[in-house]
Motif scaffolding. Structure first.
Motif, PDB file in Angstrom:
ATOM      1  N   ASN A 129       0.756  -1.075  -0.043  1.00  0.00           N
ATOM      2  CA  ASN A 129       0.081  -0.024   0.109  1.00  0.00           C
ATOM      3  C   ASN A 129       0.903   1.050   0.123  1.00  0.00           C
ATOM      4  OD1 ASN A 129      -3.022  -0.615   0.131  1.00  0.00           O
ATOM      5  ND2 ASN A 129      -2.038  -2.270   1.716  1.00  0.00           N
ATOM      6  N   LEU A 130       2.093   1.137   0.679  1.00  0.00           N
ATOM      7  CA  LEU A 130       3.020   2.318   0.620  1.00  0.00           C
ATOM      8  C   LEU A 130       3.366   2.629  -0.670  1.00  0.00           C
ATOM      9  CD1 LEU A 130       4.461   4.316   2.817  1.00  0.00           C
ATOM     10  CD2 LEU A 130       6.457   2.560   2.487  1.00  0.00           C
ATOM     11  N   LYS A 144       2.234   1.654  -3.423  1.00  0.00           N
ATOM     12  CA  LYS A 144       0.921   1.840  -4.405  1.00  0.00           C
ATOM     13  C   LYS A 144       0.711   3.361  -4.409  1.00  0.00           C
ATOM     14  CE  LYS A 144      -3.029   2.258  -2.619  1.00  0.00           C
ATOM     15  NZ  LYS A 144      -4.126   1.849  -1.930  1.00  0.00           N
ATOM     16  N   ASP A 145       0.659   3.984  -3.221  1.00  0.00           N
ATOM     17  CA  ASP A 145       0.485   5.325  -3.005  1.00  0.00           C
ATOM     18  C   ASP A 145       1.572   6.124  -3.607  1.00  0.00           C
ATOM     19  OD1 ASP A 145      -2.061   4.502  -1.756  1.00  0.00           O
ATOM     20  OD2 ASP A 145      -1.117   5.073   0.162  1.00  0.00           O
ATOM     21  N   LEU A 163       1.304   6.032  -7.459  1.00  0.00           N
ATOM     22  CA  LEU A 163       0.215   6.969  -7.989  1.00  0.00           C
ATOM     23  C   LEU A 163       0.912   8.247  -7.777  1.00  0.00           C
ATOM     24  CD1 LEU A 163      -2.499   7.143  -9.203  1.00  0.00           C
ATOM     25  CD2 LEU A 163      -3.424   7.135  -6.635  1.00  0.00           C
ATOM     26  N   LYS A 164       1.088   8.713  -6.842  1.00  0.00           N
ATOM     27  CA  LYS A 164       1.400  10.205  -6.380  1.00  0.00           C
ATOM     28  C   LYS A 164       2.514  10.623  -7.560  1.00  0.00           C
ATOM     29  CE  LYS A 164       3.285  13.354  -2.796  1.00  0.00           C
ATOM     30  NZ  LYS A 164       3.822  13.556  -1.415  1.00  0.00           N
ATOM     31  N   TYR A 177       2.458   1.178 -10.092  1.00  0.00           N
ATOM     32  CA  TYR A 177       1.190   1.219  -9.496  1.00  0.00           C
ATOM     33  C   TYR A 177       0.219  -0.005  -9.899  1.00  0.00           C
ATOM     34  CZ  TYR A 177      -3.709   2.791  -8.403  1.00  0.00           C
ATOM     35  OH  TYR A 177      -4.849   2.987  -8.021  1.00  0.00           O
TER      36      TYR A 177
END
Length: 292
Positions: A262-263, A265-266, A269-270, A277
């Motif tokens: 999740n880290l 992934k975020d 995306l950012k 992603y």
């Protein structure tokens, strides 16, 4: 007295290098060799290393012809030069309590352990202040099997999780480093390596006392590299595979792996890294389907 080999990778250590080297050479435990690997420094660190080599016969110096290989490459260069019975790593801008090596050595001998670990104090360079996370009443010493020690891997209390991961604040029997190769193509190498050394040990002794000073600067690796390199996926995937094959409990690793996914992934995306992603999302969706 058995010999302790102290390995210090050096790269543009600047004003901090002398404090580091003095704290090593002035240890109460004097039967040491200090292996310095100068990785192409351009700030005068090379001359400091040479001066220490000339004035103390315990100092070995390697000046790499081609610099920029990173801390992992410097450690790989140093390990074949080790002539001691034990190995200790120190970062070139950190420093030691005067009894750091003696305490670790005695801990090993008193408990018949293969690795001795102590805690650390963080020094914040920008504010010229110490971040203490231990008090005198927090002291304890405990002997762990590798299986038991891995249960401490993600324990945040007393910063034990960081103590678990970093290569410093530990004394290793030199034989444990045979066959260990530090990655040279990663920005942060300890998450890929330290846990493998634990698996080669039989007994690990941990003392909850601070005998190492770790300097935090704005230019520190963990401050300047992207978060995906500080908490890499590849290293934890390898760890899960190996630990599952030898029958260790991998539930803590799976929880950490989901957190890292999740880290990443975020972060991807950012930063617009959409293919990375999507890869993270694919793995997350599979885990959610199978409830892991």
């Amino acid at each position: 007295m058995e010999k302790v080999s102290v390995i210090v990778p050096v790269f543009n250590a600047g004003i901090y290098l002398k404090q580091c080297l003095d704290s090593i050479l002035d240890q109460t435990y004097q039967n040491i060799e200090l292996i310095l690997v100068n990785d192409g420094s351009t700030d005068g660190s090379a001359s400091v290393c040479e001066a220490y080599r000339q004035k103390d016969s315990r100092v070995k110096l390697v000046n790499k012809a081609i610099g920029g290989g990173g801390v992992g490459a410097a450690r790989n260069t140093a390990l074949p030069l080790v002539s001691g019975d034990y190995v200790l790593f120190v970062d070139n801008d950190d420093w030691l309590e005067p009894n750091h090596i003696e305490y670790l050595y005695q801990s090993l001998k008193e408990t018949d352990a293969d690795i001795a670990v102590v805690n650390f104090t963080q020094f914040m360079e920008e504010t010229n202040s110490f971040a203490f996370h231990l008090q005198a009443q927090d002291y304890f010493r405990q002997i762990f099997s590798p299986q038991e020690w891995f249960k401490k891997e993600y324990e945040s209390r007393f910063s034990i999780s960081q103590c678990f991961t970093v290569p410093w604040c530990k004394l290793y029997k030199a034989a444990l480093l045979d066959g260990i190769v530090y990655p040279e193509d990663e920005k942060v190498e300890d998450d890929y390596t330290t846990w493998k050394i634990y698996l080669k040990a039989e007994r690990i002794v941990y003392s909850n006392t601070s005998l190492y000073y770790h300097r935090k600067r704005q230019t520190s690796v963990t401050k300047t590299v992207e978060i995906s390199s500080v908490f890499p996926l590849k290293s934890i995937e390898e760890r899960i595979a190996v630990l599952s094959l030898i029958g260790f409990d991998i539930e803590p690793e799976l929880r950490a792996y989901r957190w890292r996914l999740n880290l990443h992934k975020d972060f991807y995306l950012k930063t617009g890294r959409m293919q990375d992603y999507q890869k993270c999302m694919q793995k997350i969706s599979i885990l959610e389907k199978w409830k892991r």
